[in-house]
Design an enzyme around this catalytic site. Structure first.
Site, PDB file in Angstrom:
ATOM      1  N   HIS A 444      38.653  24.742  40.798  1.00 33.29           N
ATOM      2  CA  HIS A 444      39.691  24.472  41.802  1.00 33.29           C
ATOM      3  C   HIS A 444      39.427  25.381  42.995  1.00 33.29           C
ATOM      4  O   HIS A 444      38.578  26.290  42.945  1.00 33.29           O
ATOM      5  CB  HIS A 444      41.102  24.710  41.238  1.00 33.29           C
ATOM      6  N   SER A 446      40.384  28.070  46.185  1.00 35.41           N
ATOM      7  CA  SER A 446      41.188  29.249  46.494  1.00 35.41           C
ATOM      8  C   SER A 446      40.420  30.038  47.550  1.00 35.41           C
ATOM      9  O   SER A 446      39.823  29.468  48.447  1.00 35.41           O
ATOM     10  CB  SER A 446      41.424  30.068  45.214  1.00 35.41           C
ATOM     11  N   HIS A 586      43.204  53.145  23.627  1.00 35.28           N
ATOM     12  CA  HIS A 586      43.386  52.520  24.938  1.00 35.28           C
ATOM     13  C   HIS A 586      42.079  52.614  25.717  1.00 35.28           C
ATOM     14  O   HIS A 586      41.269  53.509  25.470  1.00 35.28           O
ATOM     15  CB  HIS A 586      44.492  53.213  25.745  1.00 35.28           C
ATOM     16  N   SER A 588      39.996  53.056  29.426  1.00 35.04           N
ATOM     17  CA  SER A 588      40.071  53.542  30.796  1.00 35.04           C
ATOM     18  C   SER A 588      38.688  54.042  31.203  1.00 35.04           C
ATOM     19  O   SER A 588      37.675  53.471  30.790  1.00 35.04           O
ATOM     20  CB  SER A 588      41.133  54.646  30.924  1.00 35.04           C
TER      21      SER A 588
END
Length: 910
Positions: A444, A446, A586, A588
């Site tokens: 699509h 953009s 986590h 990072s």
């Protein structure tokens, strides 16, 4: 129109002008005579003017060798006029009978009324140049074939379906152009034109060429672009004088291998054909252009039915600079935009016809989403309508200049999907040694831009666990144990290396070292269910057997924090001979440091900034022939010398500034000081300050015009331009205050360069627009952007001595340019204003006029003014969109994407 008009009929035609009140038209027509040239194509009633001259027979008429006459005339009057030429202009050497001076409601040139020529024109014994372009000829007039001295014949934009065999009997013909006609075949006798040097047959319906074309032994240039050629005769290899052969946009499946052996050939254009295989001699030749061919692909199967054989070829569109939209049907199409960008819509990509709109935007911090180590390589392309899903992916090719440093980096196309930015799978194709295509498939439309980033490795982590390794740094690994996630999630890593010499210089410590910098990110929940093991190589030169653990620091950064945190004490570091391993839940940023320093977090921030800084120089040059035109540019240090060598032919100025450091995408501005100001409003000018955004691989250049309120007739004005970091503040500091700010440790001032406006002598004082009285005028429209009278006046004030070149590229005739020069011979400014505003008045209400102006400026090497016009138009478009958005009339996808950048990963928890 073969009949001639003589005697009473000619007198009646001449009397027609008298009956309309033009009894003295003959004497007033004499000003159209310029030496041996007679130009009657610029004004209405050219035929009547010429008939009056033929009746009166002034002495000047006998000396005319060059005649221009418009064919937008009454056909009978045109016939009567042309019949008089052999008797009245017997010395004629050049005859231009063109249409095209008038345009339809869409801005297309209209054909003239000429369908034939009087037989008596064959009596023009000295005629060497005949231009019959933009007319309605369906066959070539017989008298042309009898003009034995004809050297140049122009037949473009007619309705010719064939050329006569007798054309080959013109012994002196060296130039023949028959572009934009309906030719389906060529006569074999064409090969008998032994003196022909340039032949242009582009934009026709040719599907074959006669073998006799190989007999054109003197041919230098041959253009057969945009036809239907499926093969070429082997005799083309006999064109031993050929230098240029243009064959793009045909249906060629093969070409003769002997073309590579033409001794003088310097360019062979084979773009956009059906070539799947090519002789090695041509594949390796540097002068061959092959883009748009399916080289290396398998040949498609033969049609399975007669119906399949009748399926038409996919349409190809080549857009000019004045178009910002194009239609796409279910048949699909191949589109090349004026800026060089290409799109491929496969058949069936859309179920119904749709109009695609595009615009190329200047990069801005709020529009360009860059990661900390990314570099922008292109402007921003917007394609509309946004969000409409295609039934098949559309191919997109974006041009860019490759970065010099490419180790452990990759080029990707970045796009916006919903409210986030992402990178598409991108393939690189070479367009030229220093120009590459970034090719991707898009579902699509953009916003799209080309970005250089550290190599990214990604994988989908299943509940069973997996291993992710860096392709650029094999020692960097992430191990996901079973049960780390319940649902598959996508994770990615980027690795950035820092040179040890830079770190040691920063810390003043010869033994300091760091590992590669690791960035980890993920989709889905912010944490993993089980700890994930990360492996990093030990800092360069350090081994697990000899290191001092008290000097080893594991640093962690979670954007948007300002500093790096030392988490060595919060994790368990497992060391081997070459690697360090630790566990996190986590993702990072992680970095291993080996140093004697204790407070490492602040030093890591400075080192990380050093990784992202570019060393640049600032320049300010003035055009030699127009000192009021100032070029401002921010250049990477390694490009300064080459750029100055190129610019100093036209510009002069001080040495570049001292080296300063800037981040990719950093804003800065230039302020003119000490009596010098920016002349005219600009979209990038705030409170008299010129705004910039630094992108290391783009030009970062602007040309502005400056003025002064000081008295230049008394003495030269010695001013300066200063460069400051950041956006223009709300309260712009005065110069004295700015000078004080320069002394501070955190000063925004970067550099100051001198600007000198020389003393004006006598009548050289600025008169731009003085006493000017012009009718209100707007060029363009509200949606695509207006150029107002003030904008045009600003453009006029910048053209200087380049105005004749701009005028000719705008379509103003050479004769008209000479008339303006003579009429306003003592006033250069008035020459420019008269040319530009008279052209603009003729274009009022015509679509594409602004695009034509921009194109003419670029063709005249005035890219600076063209960029300024584009900026004014873009500002107008934004104001228009803001206005309709406030009234609730704008579609949602008409807004710019704003400043949302990729979201940083969550902080890690050890």
């Amino acid at each position: 129109m073969a009949a001639t008009v003589e005697g009473p009929e000619l007198e009646a035609a001449a009397a027609a002008g008298d009956a309309s009140g033009d009894s003295d038209a003959g004497s007033r027509a004499l000003p159209f005579l310029g030496g041996n040239r007679l130009s009657l194509d610029l004004y209405p009633g050219g035929c009547q003017q010429l008939l009056h001259l033929c009746v009166q027979q002034p002495l000047q008429l006998l000396q005319v060798e060059f005649l221009r006459l418009s064919t937008h005339e009454d056909p009978q009057l045109l016939e009567a006029t042309l019949a008089q030429l052999p008797q009245s202009l017997s010395c004629l050497r050049s005859l231009v009978l063109k249409g095209g001076q008038r345009r339809d409601t869409l801005g297309a040139c209209l054909r003239g009324a000429l369908t034939n020529l009087p037989a008596g024109l064959s009596g023009l014994a000295h005629l060497a140049h005949l231009d019959l372009s933009f007319n309605s000829l369906e066959t070539l007039p017989a008298c042309v074939l009898q003009m034995r001295g004809l050297g140049a014949l122009l037949l473009s934009h007619n309705c010719l379906s064939e050329l006569p065999e007798a054309l080959g009997a013109l012994p002196a013909l060296t130039f023949l152009t028959v572009t934009h006609n309906r030719l389906q075949t060529l006569p074999p006798a064409l090969g008998a034109l032994s003196t022909l040097q340039r032949l242009d047959l582009s934009q026709n319906l040719l599907d074959t060429l006669p073998p006799e074309i190989g007999g054109l032994g003197s041919l230098l240039e041959l253009n057969l672009a945009s036809n239907r050629l499926q093969s070429l005769p082997a005799s083309l290899a006999g064109l031993r004088s050929l230098r240029l052969l243009v064959l793009h946009s045909n249906l060629l499946a093969s070409v003769p291998a002997d073309l590579a052996r033409l001794p003088l050939l310097t360019r062979l254009d084979l773009r956009d054909n059906q070539l799947r295989d090519l002789p090695p001699e041509l594949l390796d030749a540097p002068f061959v252009r092959l883009q748009g061919n399916p080289l290396g692909e398998a040949s498609p199967d033969a049609p399975s039915s007669p119906v399949a054989a009748l399926i038409p070829e996919m349409p190809r569109l080549f857009l000019t600079s004045d178009l910002d939209s194009f239609p796409v049907t279910p048949r699909g199409c191949s589109v090349t935009l004026a800026c060089g960008i290409r799109l491929q819509f496969p058949a069936g990509a859309t179920a119904t016809p749709i109009t695609i709109r595009y615009r190329l935007l200047l990069p801005e911090p709020g529009l360009v989403p860059l990661g900390p180590h990314d570099a922008l390589l292109s402007h921003v392309l917007e394609l509309q309508p946004h969000g409409v899903a295609f039934q098949q992916d559309v191919g997109l090719w974006l041009l860019f200049t490759p970065p010099r440093a490419r180790r452990c980096r990759e080029v990707v196309v970045r796009t916006r999907n919903d409210n986030s930015w992402g990178d598409l799978e991108t393939y690189l194709e070479e367009e030229a040694p220093q120009r590459l295509w970034a090719h991707c498939q898009v579902p699509h439309f953009s916003w799209f831009l080309v970005v250089s980033r550290p190599v990214s490795n990604a994988c989908l982590v299943p509940p069973e666990g997996t291993l992710l390794c860096s392709s650029g740094h094999p020692g960097v690994k992430v191990i996901f144990p079973p049960g780390a996630t319940e649902e598959p999630r996508r994770v990615s890593m980027q690795v950035v290396r820092m040179a040890g010499r830079e770190l040691q210089a920063l810390l003043g410590e010869p033994e300091a070292a760091v590992s590669p910098l690791l960035c980890l990110s993920q989709s889905g929940p912010p944490s993993f269910l089980r700890p994930v093991t990360v492996q990093l190589p030990l800092p360069s030169g350090i081994t697990g057997l000899s290191l001092d653990r008290s000097r080893l620091h594991l640093l962690y950064w979670a954007p948007p924090a300002a500093t790096w945190d030392d988490i060595t004490a919060q994790v368990v570091l497992e060391l081997t001979h070459l690697y360090a391993r630790f566990q996190v839940t986590h993702f990072s940023w992680y970095w291993l440091w080996y140093t004697t320093k204790n407070c490492v977090g602040g030093l890591a921030r400075k080192a990380w900034e050093r990784l992202r800084l570019h060393r640049v120089n600032l320049i300010a040059l003035q055009r030699r022939r127009d000192p009021e035109q100032v070029l401002l540019q921010c250049l990477p240090r390694n490009k300064v010398d080459a750029t100055l060598r190129r610019l100093l032919e036209r510009y002069r100025g001080p040495e570049p500034s001292d080296t300063v450091e800037m981040f990719e995408g950093e804003e800065f501005f230039a302020a003119f000081e000490r009596g010098i100001d920016v002349d005219a409003d600009r979209p990038d000018c705030v409170e008299g300050r010129i705004c910039f955004v630094f992108y290391s691989h783009l030009k970062n250049v602007k040309e502005v015009y400056v003025t002064t309120t000081l008295d230049r007739e008394a003495q030269a004005v010695r001013g300066q331009v200063s460069f400051y970091r950041g956006a223009v503040p709300v309260q712009v500091p005065e110069e004295a205050e700015a000078a004080r700010q320069r002394k501070g440790a955190d000063a925004l001032w970067m550099a100051t360069l001198p600007i000198k406006l020389p003393r004006l002598r006598g009548s050289e004082g600025p008169r731009r627009g003085a006493g000017l009285s012009l009718a209100p005028l707007n060029l363009g429209d509200a949606e695509t952007g207006f150029l107002t009278q003030s904008n045009l006046l600003s453009v006029a004030g910048r053209l200087g001595l380049d105005w004749p070149a701009v005028a000719l590229h705008l379509g103003v005739s050479y004769r008209e340019v000479q008339r303006i020069r003579h009429e306003f011979r003592d006033d250069l400014d008035e020459q420019i204003r008269h040319m530009l505003f008279s052209w603009a008045e003729r274009q009022a209400g015509q679509p594409g006029a602004v695009g034509l102006l921009v194109q003419a400026l670029e063709q005249s090497d005035r890219q600076d003014v063209a960029e300024e016009v584009r900026a004014v138009l873009e500002l107008g478009r934004r104001k228009y969109q803001d206005g309709i958005r406030r009234t609730g009339l704008a579609p949602k996808d008409a807004a710019l994407p704003g400043s949302s950048a990729p979201q940083p990963p969550e902080p890690a928890q050890a």
